[in-house]
Enzyme design. Structure first.
Site, PDB file in Angstrom:
ATOM      1  CD1 TRP A 185      -9.659  18.632  13.924  1.00 21.85           C
ATOM      2  CD2 TRP A 185     -10.527  16.584  14.245  1.00 21.85           C
ATOM      3  NE1 TRP A 185      -8.764  17.912  14.664  1.00 21.85           N
ATOM      4  CE2 TRP A 185      -9.266  16.662  14.882  1.00 21.85           C
ATOM      5  CE3 TRP A 185     -11.249  15.391  14.307  1.00 21.85           C
ATOM      6  CZ2 TRP A 185      -8.719  15.573  15.583  1.00 21.85           C
ATOM      7  CZ3 TRP A 185     -10.707  14.317  15.000  1.00 21.85           C
ATOM      8  CH2 TRP A 185      -9.458  14.418  15.629  1.00 21.85           C
ATOM      9  CD  GLU A 188      -2.934  -0.928   5.649  1.00 25.94           C
ATOM     10  OE1 GLU A 188      -3.848  -0.916   4.790  1.00 25.94           O
ATOM     11  OE2 GLU A 188      -2.144   0.015   5.793  1.00 25.94           O
ATOM     12  CE  LYS A 229      -5.503  17.512  11.910  1.00 25.63           C
ATOM     13  NZ  LYS A 229      -4.820  17.016  10.726  1.00 25.63           N
ATOM     14  CB  THR A 243      -0.952  -0.010   1.214  1.00 24.68           C
ATOM     15  OG1 THR A 243      -1.581   1.257   1.316  1.00 24.68           O
ATOM     16  CG2 THR A 243      -0.239  -0.316   2.514  1.00 24.68           C
TER      17      THR A 243
HETATM   18  P1  AMP Z   1      -6.084   1.287   0.155  1.00 27.46           P
HETATM   19  O1  AMP Z   1      -5.301   0.486   1.094  1.00 27.46           O
HETATM   20  O2  AMP Z   1      -5.297   1.865  -0.966  1.00 27.46           O
HETATM   21  O3  AMP Z   1      -7.299   0.566  -0.347  1.00 27.46           O
HETATM   22  O4  AMP Z   1      -6.625   2.561   0.946  1.00 27.46           O
HETATM   23  C1  AMP Z   1      -7.389   2.422   2.113  1.00 27.46           C
HETATM   24  C2  AMP Z   1      -7.966   3.742   2.501  1.00 27.46           C
HETATM   25  O5  AMP Z   1      -8.908   4.184   1.535  1.00 27.46           O
HETATM   26  C3  AMP Z   1      -8.739   3.696   3.787  1.00 27.46           C
HETATM   27  O6  AMP Z   1      -7.897   3.775   4.921  1.00 27.46           O
HETATM   28  C4  AMP Z   1      -9.669   4.896   3.649  1.00 27.46           C
HETATM   29  O7  AMP Z   1      -9.018   6.098   4.004  1.00 27.46           O
HETATM   30  C5  AMP Z   1      -9.947   4.931   2.166  1.00 27.46           C
HETATM   31  N1  AMP Z   1     -11.243   4.300   1.872  1.00 27.46           N
HETATM   32  C6  AMP Z   1     -11.479   3.033   1.475  1.00 27.46           C
HETATM   33  N2  AMP Z   1     -12.790   2.827   1.266  1.00 27.46           N
HETATM   34  C7  AMP Z   1     -13.419   3.992   1.540  1.00 27.46           C
HETATM   35  C8  AMP Z   1     -14.784   4.437   1.515  1.00 27.46           C
HETATM   36  N3  AMP Z   1     -15.783   3.650   1.147  1.00 27.46           N
HETATM   37  N4  AMP Z   1     -15.025   5.713   1.884  1.00 27.46           N
HETATM   38  C9  AMP Z   1     -14.026   6.546   2.247  1.00 27.46           C
HETATM   39  N5  AMP Z   1     -12.737   6.183   2.279  1.00 27.46           N
HETATM   40  C10 AMP Z   1     -12.424   4.937   1.937  1.00 27.46           C
END
Ligand code: AMP
Length: 542
Positions: A442, A327, A437, A181
């Site tokens: 927030w 993760e 912020k 990631t």
């Molecule tokens: P990744 O590991 O690249 O899939 O990124 C994960 C991150 O994407 C998460 O920690 C969130 O911040 C964001 N994320 C994933 N799904 C959503 C969702 N449905 N709405 C908002 N943020 C999301």
């Protein structure tokens, strides 16, 4: 009860015994291809023999650099079921990140699509552990000229390999796959998925109140197979015997809508930008028969409420919102509207539909404030989402320090700031680093941008915090207008639209109009780049 190992072999065997007549559709560079799971199984066994011939031993990492197609699906099972570890490579990484992850994972063999070879050639001199490159050109197709060495043809290797292969009985805790990631600072971080984790994750995905993937479904993962294993959908589809439609590299809305119509897709998965594109296509008057769809699964970033509403009210299509991260394998939460909320007034219904949902069965969650205290489920108080369970990473691959930072007291601290309402639906307000912020308070950039995207003239919008002398940070809105509205909508129109929808101090200080919002390697709004563009004076404000 028996001590039965939870491994991917069970998924593959069930598919072999029950679903040999079911189909896989695969869009290749030059043609569309389809075959049955019966043929698929034979090729997976040949491929396992090929891996052995190439010297791949149990535990070795094997990289894949490929679009979504049937050969990638063959690798999805041949690699882990033979005891090796599939490392899906993100083809949109910068070259230096790509060579970093290949070296860090110590990939021994890389299977790559012919059109992606230039990417590998650029980094080949830096690769320390790769012993073979296998090119997934089509049958009978000449391998492209390449400086990579030694290089093999996938189809040639398969044609020479025997069709018999006995998959070993593996320990359920053995690694099956891994994925990196991208981090906001520093190198990408690796997550290793065990057989057990993938097995249990697949069960949860198949559950009716989660993705609900059944034999009769036709599943089209648009989300790349290198993005958290296409959210697990290939594993579930093979297990349940659902027909798979793999769209290759043509991901424009027209091609996707055409495939949904042609293959009668029932479930498709992708990030919001993909579905925003489809919505615009439909709103532009394009006609497709999408009536086969049960739902569009959206995740990876927040699905705007306006998009969910437009799909449902104008086209009768339901957008199913899910949340997760690399993760978390990745499915962590999903929004099924509870039975007694289904008939809620439209505003309430869509407010819930736009949330990220309730915790998947099998996982646990808590939401904590900065002092580590759980926040009330009132839909207002923000805190950090923490997760634990059998498909949540307990560490990053060979990164003790960064692991200790994210996984504490047995919980994964996601870095996502959320609220939880009385019904247990979580709503992601922001990544902790993207929160604006302002004067000690927030502002959720996600909430704000979703509100802006409900404006009929807006195609896409994102909000970043920019430094401010008095308030520390203030929101700046970056907006892409729909073609028909360009030049006809002003900053004031956008700000006026917000006035009765958000509190006064949330109203952005400025709006910039852009041709496009820069995206990350997995199609999310690239706020880091926007902040940098702002710092370099490249966003025309004022
Ligand atoms: P990744 O590991 O690249 O899939 O990124 C994960 C991150 O994407 C998460 O920690 C969130 O911040 C964001 N994320 C994933 N799904 C959503 C969702 N449905 N709405 C908002 N943020 C999301």
């Amino acid at each position: 009860m028996m001590e039965y190992p939870l491994t991917l072999k069970n998924l593959l065997e069930r598919n072999r015994l029950l679903f040999s007549k079911k189909e896989v559709f695969s869009r290749l560079l030059a043609r569309d291809f389809r075959y049955t799971y019966g043929d698929y199984q034979k090729r997976v066994r040949r491929l396992a023999n090929v891996l052995k011939e190439l010297g791949v031993a149990p535990g070795d990492r094997v990289g894949t650099l490929a679009w979504n197609h049937h050969r990638h699906l063959e690798l999805y099972f041949a690699i882990p079921c033979s005891g090796a570890v599939m490392h899906t490579l993100n083809l949109r990484l910068f070259p230096e990140q790509l060579s970093y992850v290949i070296n860090h994972a110590e990939d021994k063999v890389i299977f790559a699509d012919p059109d992606l070879l230039p990417l590998l050639e650029r980094i080949a001199p830096d690769l320390k552990t790769v012993r073979h490159f296998v090119v997934m050109a089509d049958e009978g197709e000449q391998l492209p000229e390449t400086r990579l060495s030694p290089v093999h043809s996938y189809e040639e290797l398969l044609s020479r390999a025997p069709e018999e292969y006995d998959f070993p009985d593996l320990d359920e805790w053995s690694p099956a796959a891994m994925c990196y990631t991208t981090a906001t600072t520093g190198n990408p971080k690796g997550v290793v998925y065990t057989h057990r984790g993938l097995f249990l994750h697949s069960l949860a995905c198949a559950a009716a109140d989660m993705m609900g993937i059944r034999e009769e479904d036709v599943v089209m993962p648009v989300v790349p197979m290198f993005h958290a294993n296409a959210w697990g959908s290939p594993f579930v589809a093979v297990w349940m015997g659902s027909k798979l439609v793999l769209p290759g590299r043509r991901l424009d809305p027209g091609s996707l809508a055409g495939l949904i119509e042609q293959e009668r897709v029932t479930i498709t998965l992708g990030v919001p930008t993909i579905w925003l594109g489809l919505l615009q296509l439909l709103e532009g008057g394009a006609k497709y028969d999408l009536s086969s769809l049960c739902f569009l699964l959206v995740g990876g970033s927040a699905a705007p409420e306006g998009m969910i509403r437009s799909f449902r009210e104008k086209y009768g299509l339901y957008v199913q919102h899910a949340y997760g991260m690399t993760e978390t394998t990745p499915l962590a939460t999903l929004t099924r509207i509870k039975s007694y909320l289904k008939d809620a007034p439209a505003d309430r219904f869509y407010r819930v539909a736009a949330k990220q949902g309730v915790i998947a069965p099998g996982l646990e969650m808590k939401v904590v404030d900065e002092a580590g205290r759980e926040v009330p489920w009132d839909g207002k108080t923000m805190g950090e989402l923490c997760l634990r369970g059998p498909w949540i990473a307990k560490e990053y691959y060979r990164e003790p320090e960064r692991s200790a930072e994210a996984i504490r007291d047995g919980w994964l601290h996601t870095g996502d700031i959320v609220t939880v309402d009385e019904e247990g639906y979580i709503f992601i307000m922001d990544r902790s680093k993207d929160l604006v912020k302002s004067g000690g308070e927030w502002i959720s950039s996600v909430d704000l941008e979703n509100t802006i995207m409900a404006h009929p003239a807006v195609a896409e919008a994102t909000v970043i915090g920019i430094p401010h002398e008095k308030w520390q940070e203030r929101p700046l809105a970056c907006v892409v207008l729909k073609e028909a509205y360009k030049g006809k909508v002003s900053k004031e129109d956008i700000l006026d639209f917000l006035r009765d929808k958000v509190v006064r101090w949330w109203i952005p200080d400025d709006v910039v109009f852009l041709e496009a919002i820069p995206k990350t390697s997995v199609g999310k709004f690239n706020k880091k780049q926007l902040r940098q563009m702002y710092a370099e004076g490249k966003l025309a404000t004022g």
